[in-house]
Design a protein around this motif. Structure first.
Motif, short mmCIF file in Angstrom:
data_model
loop_
_atom_site.label_atom_id
_atom_site.label_comp_id
_atom_site.label_asym_id
_atom_site.label_seq_id
_atom_site.Cartn_x
_atom_site.Cartn_y
_atom_site.Cartn_z
N VAL A 160 40.17 36.47 34.76
CA VAL A 160 39.81 37.31 35.91
C VAL A 160 38.64 36.71 36.69
O VAL A 160 38.63 36.73 37.93
CB VAL A 160 39.47 38.74 35.44
CG1 VAL A 160 38.94 39.58 36.60
CG2 VAL A 160 40.70 39.40 34.83
N GLY A 161 37.67 36.15 35.98
CA GLY A 161 36.52 35.56 36.67
C GLY A 161 36.92 34.42 37.59
O GLY A 161 36.39 34.28 38.70
N ASP A 162 37.85 33.58 37.15
CA ASP A 162 38.33 32.48 37.99
C ASP A 162 39.11 33.03 39.19
O ASP A 162 39.02 32.50 40.30
CB ASP A 162 39.22 31.54 37.18
CG ASP A 162 38.44 30.73 36.16
OD1 ASP A 162 37.24 31.01 35.98
OD2 ASP A 162 39.03 29.84 35.53
N GLN A 163 39.89 34.07 38.96
CA GLN A 163 40.67 34.66 40.05
C GLN A 163 39.75 35.17 41.16
O GLN A 163 40.01 34.96 42.35
CB GLN A 163 41.52 35.81 39.52
CG GLN A 163 42.68 35.39 38.63
CD GLN A 163 43.57 36.57 38.27
OE1 GLN A 163 43.74 37.50 39.05
NE2 GLN A 163 44.12 36.54 37.07
N GLU A 164 38.67 35.82 40.77
CA GLU A 164 37.75 36.38 41.76
C GLU A 164 37.14 35.29 42.64
O GLU A 164 36.88 35.51 43.82
CB GLU A 164 36.65 37.18 41.06
CG GLU A 164 37.16 38.45 40.38
CD GLU A 164 36.08 39.14 39.57
OE1 GLU A 164 35.00 38.53 39.38
OE2 GLU A 164 36.32 40.29 39.11
N ILE A 165 36.92 34.12 42.05
CA ILE A 165 36.31 33.01 42.79
C ILE A 165 37.33 32.31 43.67
O ILE A 165 37.05 31.97 44.83
CB ILE A 165 35.67 32.01 41.82
CG1 ILE A 165 34.49 32.66 41.09
CG2 ILE A 165 35.21 30.75 42.54
CD1 ILE A 165 33.98 31.86 39.90
N GLN A 166 38.54 32.08 43.16
CA GLN A 166 39.51 31.25 43.85
C GLN A 166 40.45 32.02 44.78
O GLN A 166 41.18 31.41 45.56
CB GLN A 166 40.31 30.45 42.82
CG GLN A 166 39.44 29.44 42.07
CD GLN A 166 40.21 28.64 41.06
OE1 GLN A 166 40.64 29.18 40.04
NE2 GLN A 166 40.39 27.35 41.31
N LYS A 167 40.42 33.32 44.70
CA LYS A 167 41.31 34.13 45.53
C LYS A 167 41.07 33.90 47.02
O LYS A 167 42.00 33.82 47.82
CB LYS A 167 41.14 35.61 45.19
CG LYS A 167 42.13 36.54 45.86
CD LYS A 167 41.97 37.96 45.34
CE LYS A 167 43.04 38.88 45.92
NZ LYS A 167 42.91 40.26 45.35
#
Length: 301
Positions: A160-167
């Motif tokens: 989830v943390g990566d998704q928040e950054i790369q979205k």
């Protein structure tokens, strides 16, 4: 990947340097290539073996390095002994592929990698590189929207943390999620429902077009839960975004498009345009090398 790297290791401080610990370890002034390969931990990933030799031969040297190193990281050992001494590429902030290469080279030389390094490597083999090679395998223009959809599916599997950054980057670069590109991809899809959706939308647009100026604007909202091309945009985007019948389909008559619903295969497109910008990337590489040789970083703007 750039956004994630900055969040994990800090911002860059020059054309080939950064402020974080990983940046220092992969810096051009570091002893990266002198590091011995160790018994590194295998990292499960989504980079698949490419069976098409034509695709392999079209990869640049640095892309082949990324491909082989990703397979090595996923397998837990180098797939070729020569990778230990192979050059991963010149580090340059205009080209993030070589940064990924150097991160992987650092990983296979680290017995106990810190969490930040493992996070970046996980993202490379599960999202960044896997997306890259998906596009290289399916490189035709009409495959661009499907590639984008598959990238969205891979994105959903990230922490989830990566998704928040790369979205944000996925929305910012949603060119192939534009309605016109979705319709091209859906029309040439193997999914009959996608084809029906595309035929209906294209014929509706053709019936109502008035010859006004064509405006191309990327979507502001993407359906990140989509499983098909017809679900990729929320319904509101289809109503709000200005778009026309895809110009690349202008040689197809309404009868040919309607015939697709009756079981006919879509006519071949005469346009051979790829869905990626590799030629542009190669020009960026040459420009970065040229400016770096003759001008200091602060004067390259």
């Amino acid at each position: 990947f750039r956004d994630l790297f900055k969040a994990v290791d800090g911002v860059t401080t020059g054309p080939r340097s950064g402020q974080g610990q990983i940046s220092s370890a992969i810096d051009m002034k570091s002893d990266l290539l002198k590091l011995k390969i160790v018994q590194f931990e295998a990292m499960p990933g989504r980079v698949e073996e490419i069976q098409n030799e034509a695709v392999i031969s079209d990869l640049s040297y640095e892309q082949k390095y990324l491909y082989k190193m990703c397979l090595s990281v996923q397998n837990g050992e180098l797939i070729e002994a020569q990778l230990e001494t192979a050059q991963p590429g010149v580090l340059d902030n205009a080209r993030w592929l070589t940064r990924a290469n150097r991160i992987l080279r650092l990983y296979v030389s680290t017995e106990s990698p810190m969490p930040q390094l493992k996070r970046l490597v996980h993202n490379i083999v599960n999202f960044y590189a896997s997306s890259w090679f998906t596009i290289k395998r399916r490189f035709h223009f009409w495959q661009g929207a499907q590639n984008y959809l598959d990238i969205i599916k891979s994105f959903r599997l990230l922490p989830v943390g990566d998704q928040e950054i790369q979205k944000r980057a996925l929305v910012r670069n949603s060119f192939f999620a534009h309605p016109e590109n979705i319709l091209v991809g859906a029309l040439y899809s193997l999914d009959l429902e996608n084809r029906k959706f595309a035929v209906r939308k294209i014929l509706e647009k053709r019936a109502n077009e008035e010859g006004s100026l064509r405006v191309f604007r990327t979507p502001s909202c993407i359906n990140f839960t989509a499983n098909s091309l017809r679900e990729l945009l929320p319904e509101a985007e289809w109503s709000q975004l200005p778009f026309t019948s895809p110009p690349i389909l202008s040689d197809l008559t309404n009868a040919q498009i309607q015939g697709i619903l009756e079981g006919q295969d879509p006519p071949l497109l005469h346009c051979e345009a790829p869905c990626h910008s590799q030629s542009v990337e190669r020009a960026v590489k040459l420009m970065a090398e040229a400016t770096g040789r003759y001008s200091e970083h602060q004067n390259q703007r």
